[in-house]
Each structure stands twice: as structure tokens, then as C-alpha cells.
Write an enzyme that holds these catalytic residues in place. Structure first.
Site, PDB file in Angstrom:
ATOM      1  N   HIS A  44      15.440   2.474  -0.172  1.00 28.10           N
ATOM      2  CA  HIS A  44      14.563   2.016  -1.240  1.00 28.10           C
ATOM      3  C   HIS A  44      13.273   2.831  -1.257  1.00 28.10           C
ATOM      4  CE1 HIS A  44      16.543  -2.218  -1.770  1.00 28.10           C
ATOM      5  NE2 HIS A  44      17.399  -1.220  -1.851  1.00 28.10           N
ATOM      6  N   GLU A  46      10.110   2.052  -1.055  1.00 29.83           N
ATOM      7  CA  GLU A  46       9.117   1.756  -0.027  1.00 29.83           C
ATOM      8  C   GLU A  46       9.474   2.411   1.299  1.00 29.83           C
ATOM      9  OE1 GLU A  46       9.986  -2.294  -2.041  1.00 29.83           O
ATOM     10  OE2 GLU A  46      10.908  -0.313  -1.936  1.00 29.83           O
ATOM     11  N   CYS A  69      11.871  -6.151  -1.375  1.00 31.17           N
ATOM     12  CA  CYS A  69      12.971  -7.094  -1.138  1.00 31.17           C
ATOM     13  C   CYS A  69      12.904  -7.673   0.267  1.00 31.17           C
ATOM     14  CB  CYS A  69      14.321  -6.417  -1.381  1.00 31.17           C
ATOM     15  SG  CYS A  69      14.731  -5.130  -0.182  1.00 31.17           S
ATOM     16  N   CYS A  78      13.201  -4.507   2.809  1.00 30.38           N
ATOM     17  CA  CYS A  78      12.053  -3.603   2.799  1.00 30.38           C
ATOM     18  C   CYS A  78      10.822  -4.236   3.446  1.00 30.38           C
ATOM     19  CB  CYS A  78      11.718  -3.179   1.374  1.00 30.38           C
ATOM     20  SG  CYS A  78      12.929  -2.055   0.647  1.00 30.38           S
ATOM     21  N   ALA A 148      21.344   5.463 -36.003  1.00 28.98           N
ATOM     22  CA  ALA A 148      20.761   6.600 -36.711  1.00 28.98           C
ATOM     23  C   ALA A 148      21.038   6.414 -38.197  1.00 28.98           C
ATOM     24  CB  ALA A 148      21.360   7.907 -36.213  1.00 28.98           C
ATOM     25  N   TRP A 164      25.147  15.778 -40.137  1.00 31.32           N
ATOM     26  CA  TRP A 164      24.319  14.940 -39.259  1.00 31.32           C
ATOM     27  C   TRP A 164      23.173  14.376 -40.073  1.00 31.32           C
ATOM     28  CZ3 TRP A 164      26.372  13.932 -34.673  1.00 31.32           C
ATOM     29  CH2 TRP A 164      27.268  14.845 -34.137  1.00 31.32           C
ATOM     30  N   THR A 190      34.197   3.203 -36.012  1.00 30.28           N
ATOM     31  CA  THR A 190      33.457   4.422 -35.696  1.00 30.28           C
ATOM     32  C   THR A 190      34.388   5.501 -35.175  1.00 30.28           C
ATOM     33  OG1 THR A 190      31.423   3.189 -35.233  1.00 30.28           O
ATOM     34  CG2 THR A 190      31.619   5.363 -34.249  1.00 30.28           C
ATOM     35  N   GLU A 286      26.500   2.075 -30.101  1.00 30.15           N
ATOM     36  CA  GLU A 286      26.192   3.085 -31.118  1.00 30.15           C
ATOM     37  C   GLU A 286      26.862   2.801 -32.462  1.00 30.15           C
ATOM     38  OE1 GLU A 286      26.567   7.121 -29.952  1.00 30.15           O
ATOM     39  OE2 GLU A 286      25.438   6.886 -28.102  1.00 30.15           O
TER      40      GLU A 286
END
Length: 357
Positions: A44, A46, A69, A78, A148, A164, A190, A286
């Protein structure tokens, strides 16, 4: 703390199911060490910082983006390492939402005589772990919908032309979002319309997301590109009533997941439950418009990212970004909070979080 946040973000997309965490150790007004979590099972933030600081950690202040933690997981607690080296003060950005830790790490540090402070750059630190927070509290992934479209909300022309709409910088940004996600999901429509690969190609990434196609009745061709590319695994989700029809997709190397359905529509809540069981914490959606509409109707979207191109497509028959019946009145419309807007080349990126009633 800002430095710790920047360090944490270096591992974006690589720590799942763990959160991104950064740490900085300061002694007598000087940064003596720093570290960030690089991936599940690895030390981790730390611990890395403490190891780098050595004797200079004694009497120092540890700045860390998330509460240390106090439980055994893939690595030791930690807090034990922080206590053992003689850290004088710990400044944390946010309390860990994981119930195994939440507040308990701070309690153990205070019991050892260490001063603990929370709330420094709390909003930024909380945003950094938004996927982690959703996962540890619900066991479902954080769902981001990326769309988009033109300024008038169209994702294609009436004739189906969509590539595009946005510019090159926006497309690189979309590929970075894929690289930072555990999985990317689209609907069968899609796949039929655009035949996408759904891989992260325009950015440097050693990691590819799991590609998920919600097919319902398994109505995607066996030669679809999403089934062919071997660099990333593919899962096709079908309703139980289409399980036999989906057998042919397995020959293409895809995993076929059969889940409960209603009138041919897959139970999306069950999809998220299954992804959570697989430790997928960040899901990028998406499209298409019908899948997004279903997610919105079921209140399953956690964040929206709209990439708006400076063009007007128009046309009654041109598909919009979100299908379905939509809101019956403005009072029923879903409003976004904490909205940010920025330019990306000629395009505009607007991000926000839905406020459900």
C-alpha cells in the site's frame, strides 16, 4: 495532500478492486518520502512511503489520501506499520467507506498516541475513490455512461453515419477511459451498427478492459470484431430464453452469460451483481441509446460523461443519445449535480452525477 492525490492517480485503472491511494511523509517541513498503491496484492501507499523514509519517518507527519487500513487482506494492516516507525501525525483525505476499516484505522492510530486529522481536500479525495466507495457499499460496480454526440444530442445521422462525430483528442480521451475501467459495455445495437473493437488502442496501456455486450436475444453476428480480437476477453450477456441460440457465440471465444430476462430484456441489475462478484469495480458504458435508456430508467447510472461536438445533425429520424420514453415532464427529468465542463480540442466534455428522486 495535493501531491498525494497526484501520486494516487498515477495508478488509475490498475488497482481494482482496491482504491487508488497516495502518501507523502513530511518531517520538519520537508518531504522525505512518498508512495502510491500500484495494484491489488502490492504494498500500500503508506508502506511504500514508510520504507522509503526509513529513520526520517520517526516524528514525521504522514499525509495519505485515504484512511490507513487496519485489517488483513492481500497485505498486512497499514496502521501497524505506521505505529511501528513512530509517525507523530496522520492527515487523511477521507474516511475509508469499507466497513472493515471505516473509522477503525483512525481509532487504532489514536490509541497508539498518534494525532489523526481528516477532511483535507476531502472532496477531491472522495472523488478519487468513487468506484471503490460504490463497490464496497453495494458490491456493484460504479457505472459511468460515456456518450459522444452533436450539440443537438444526436449520436448518428438518419442514415446511420456516426464516425466520427468527435475529434481526435476526444477519441483518445475515450480510449483512456476504457484503459482506466475494469469493463466496457455496449448493447447489441451498437455492435450491429458500428462493429466496435472496444479496446484501448489510442493510449499506452498494458491492460485491456473486459468487453461486455448486452445482447438480450443473442442477436450479434459471430464475426463481429468484438468477438475476434484476442487481446481482450469478451462476455456476451443474453436472457435465459436465448441460451440455446447463444451457443454459437462460444465458438468465437466469448464467454456467454445467461441471466434472467423479461420479454427478451436482460435484468441489468443481475448483470451488475455478477460483475461485482467478479470484483469489477468500474464499468464504462458506451451505448447504445436503448441500453443507456434502460440503465437510466432503472436508476443504475452513477456518472455521465458527454462529449459534445460543435455540429448540428438535426432530423427527426436521427437517433438521440438516450432512447426510451424519457421524462413526461420537466419535474421528472433527471438533473445532474457537481457538473464540470471543459474543452477537449474543438469538443466539449461535460461530466456530472445524476440526482435520482
Amino acid at each position: 495532500m495535493r501531491r498525494a492525490l497526484r501520486l494516487a492517480a498515477r495508478a488509475r485503472g490498475r488497482t481494482s478492486p482496491n482504491p487508488m491511494v497516495g502518501a507523502v511523509i513530511v518531517n520538519q517541513g520537508r518531504i522525505v518520502a512518498e508512495g502510491w498503491h500500484r495494484g491489488a496484492g502490492k504494498p500500500h501507499a503508506e508502506v511504500l512511503a514508510l520504507q522509503s523514509a526509513g529513520q526520517e519517518a520517526r516524528g514525521a507527519t504522514l499525509y495519505v489520501t485515504l484512511e490507513p487500513c487496519c485489517h488483513w487482506g492481500r497485505t498486512p494492516p497499514c496502521v501497524d506499520a505506521v505505529i511501528s516507525v513512530g509517525i507523530h501525525r496522520v492527515v487523511a483525505g477521507v474516511v475509508d467507506p469499507d466497513q472493515r476499516v471505516s473509522g477503525k484505522g483512525a481509532e487504532k492510530l489514536r490509541a497508539a498516541g498518534i494525532e489523526v486529522e481528516f477532511g483535507v481536500l476531502e472532496q477531491e479525495a472522495s472523488r478519487l475513490i468513487e468506484a471503490h466507495r460504490k463497490y464496497v457499499t453495494t458490491r456493484r460496480p460504479f457505472v459511468t455512461v460515456k456518450l459522444a454526440c452533436s450539440l443537438d444530442g444526436k449520436i448518428a445521422t438518419a442514415g446511420g453515419h456516426s464516425q466520427w462525430i468527435t475529434g481526435e483528442k476526444a477519441r483518445r480521451f475515450a480510449h483512456r477511459l476504457r484503459a482506466e475501467s475494469d469493463a466496457v459495455m455496449v448493447g447489441a445495437g451498437t455492435v450491429l451498427a458500428d462493429d466496435p473493437l472496444l479496446t484501448a488502442r489510442l493510449v499506452r496501456s498494458k491492460r485491456q478492459p473486459l468487453r461486455i455486450v448486452v445482447a438480450g436475444r443473442a442477436s450479434i453476428p459471430a464475426d463481429a470484431r468484438v468477438l475476434q480480437a484476442a487481446s481482450s476477453p469478451t462476455m456476451v450477456v443474453v436472457g435465459a430464453s436465448a441460451s440455446e441460440k447463444a451457443e454459437g457465440l462460444r465458438t468465437s471465444g466469448a464467454e456467454v452469460l445467461c441471466l434472467p430476462d423479461a420479454q427478451g430484456r436482460v435484468d441489468l441489475g443481475s448483470v451488475l451483481d455478477e460483475l461485482g462478484r467478479r470484483e469489477i469495480t468500474a464499468l464504462l458504458v458506451e451505448g447504445g441509446a436503448r441500453l443507456v435508456a434502460s440503465l437510466v430508467e432503472e436508476r443504475l447510472v452513477d456518472k455521465f460523461i458527454f462529449i459534445l461536438a460543435p455540429m448540428l445533425i438535426g432530423g427527426t429520424n436521427s437517433p438521440g443519445a438516450i432512447a426510451g420514453e424519457g421524462a413526461h415532464s420537466l419535474e421528472d427529468a433527471i438533473r445532474l449535480r457537481d457538473v464540470t465542463v471543459r474543452r477537449l480540442g474543438e469538443d466539449i466534455v461535460a461530466e456530472g452525477y445524476p440526482s435520482y428522486r
